[in-house]
Each structure stands twice: as structure tokens, then as C-alpha cells.
Design an enzyme around this catalytic site. Sequence first.
Site, PDB file in Angstrom:
ATOM      1  N   GLY A   1     -99.744 150.385  34.041  1.00 20.21           N
ATOM      2  CA  GLY A   1     -99.440 151.563  34.855  1.00 20.21           C
ATOM      3  C   GLY A   1     -99.497 152.861  34.064  1.00 20.21           C
ATOM      4  O   GLY A   1     -98.779 153.809  34.379  1.00 20.21           O
ATOM      5  N   ARG A   2    -100.334 152.869  33.067  1.00 15.40           N
ATOM      6  CA  ARG A   2    -100.549 154.047  32.203  1.00 15.40           C
ATOM      7  C   ARG A   2     -99.302 154.445  31.407  1.00 15.40           C
ATOM      8  O   ARG A   2     -99.160 155.568  30.943  1.00 15.40           O
ATOM      9  CB  ARG A   2    -101.092 155.253  33.000  1.00 15.40           C
ATOM     10  N   ILE A   3     -98.373 153.498  31.277  1.00 13.30           N
ATOM     11  CA  ILE A   3     -97.221 153.763  30.399  1.00 13.30           C
ATOM     12  C   ILE A   3     -97.661 153.385  28.986  1.00 13.30           C
ATOM     13  O   ILE A   3     -97.294 152.339  28.449  1.00 13.30           O
ATOM     14  CB  ILE A   3     -95.960 152.975  30.857  1.00 13.30           C
TER      15      ILE A   3
END
Length: 204
Positions: A179-181
Amino acid sequence: MIDLRSVPSDPCELLSDWFVRAEQENDVINHNVMMLATVGNDGRPSVRAVLHKSFDMVTGRLTFFTNYNSRKSREIEAQPHVAIVMYWDRLQRQVRIEGRAERVSESESDAYFRTRPRAHQIGAWASEQSQPVQGPKTLMARAALVTVRFLGKAIERPPHWGGYAVIPHSIEFWQAGEGRIHQRLLYTCSAESESDWTAQWLFP
Ligand SMILES: Cc1cc2nc3c(=O)[nH]c(=O)nc-3n(C[C@H](O)[C@H](O)[C@H](O)COP(=O)(O)O)c2cc1C
């Protein structure tokens, strides 16, 4: 992912782990490629791929070998600050390094040169890296002449060929996350000591 519970105080430990992982990962071809940026006297950067050949986990010294008359070498001799980026697609990892480059000792260059395949040794004599050349046939002809010159003999290292060590003053690790973390961890070392590192997380 970088283990949040045990972020090492020394980035060389983490970098070494990442190098080992990249080497083990079968699909990572040329796991030791790094993009090396230098700056010319006019302030303009240039970047090219080189292969890193050794990494000293204690000092962080990262070596590569090249022609000392090449563009990159001329730029380093005038201005030793360099930047490096490495990216391993399979691992979704990036490492950025900034530091200064200095020539390795003649004996270190000799020792590495001796390990190179003969064709590579011939190439080091034959190529005037970064200089204009009429075409690839000229290089072939020069390589043939070098082959004859050293027939039946060991090929010594050309004086214009050798290594540089990059001594890092910052090392940044980037690891893709769900999740683009993404994780982005920057280590900088104090001006006084090349081994006194401070770690800082950054927004990716
Ligand atoms: C995968 C790869 C690895 C390379 N490794 C080296 C290297 O270790 N040393 C080197 O001098 N050039 C290497 N080259 C060639 C350089 O990218 C570059 O063309 C050459 O060094 C001349 O650069 P310069 O004119 O900016 O000095 C490599 C190229 C590729 C694509």
C-alpha cells in the site's frame, strides 16, 4: 522489510545483508551494478554503471575499477564527491550512497587485475576509455596487437587502470512496502568520524 525492532546502529551491517541477499537472489543478474554519478568542473553531473568489486563492512569502503583517464576518473580527480544508486527490482530495494572517492593503492589494483580474465586484461590495455575512436574495429585491432605483445607472458596492469574506493558519508535504504507504505532509512555520519552514524527515517 527492515526490522523495526532491530535497526542496526551501523548501516554497513545492513548494507552487507542487502548485498548478500541480492547475490543470493538468482534472478538478480549483475547484482553488483551501481550507477555512479560524478560532477564536472562546469557543475554538470554525469552518471554511468560500474561494478562494485568489494565492500568492507568495517569501514564501508566500496571499490570499483576503471580507466584513470576516463571521464569519470578525470572528474573524480578534480572533485571527489560522488553519488551512487543501486536498485534491485526483484527485491524492490534501492540504496543511495553519497561519499568521496579516492584511488586505492597500487598493490590493491594489481591484486584485483591479476584475478581478471585475460580478455579483460587485454581490454584494459587496448581501450582508451572515453576517448573518441573511429569505430569498434579499431578496438579489435588494438586488442589483437596487445594479444601479440603479451603472447606467452603474464599481462601486467596498465598504469592508467586501477581502482577507486568510495568512502560513504550517507547511506540510504529504501524498501517497498504494501500500500505504498515504503520504508526509507537514511544514515549520515558526522564530519568528525567516518564511523559515527546517525539514523533517521524519512517519508518515502
Ligand atoms: C553493467 C555495466 C557494468 C559496467 N561496469 C564498469 C566498470 O566496472 N568499470 C568501468 O570503467 N566501466 C564499466 N561499465 C561501462 C561504464 O558504464 C562507462 O561506459 C565507462 O566506464 C565510461 O564512462 P565515462 O566515460 O563516464 O568515464 C559498465 C557498463 C555496464 C552497462
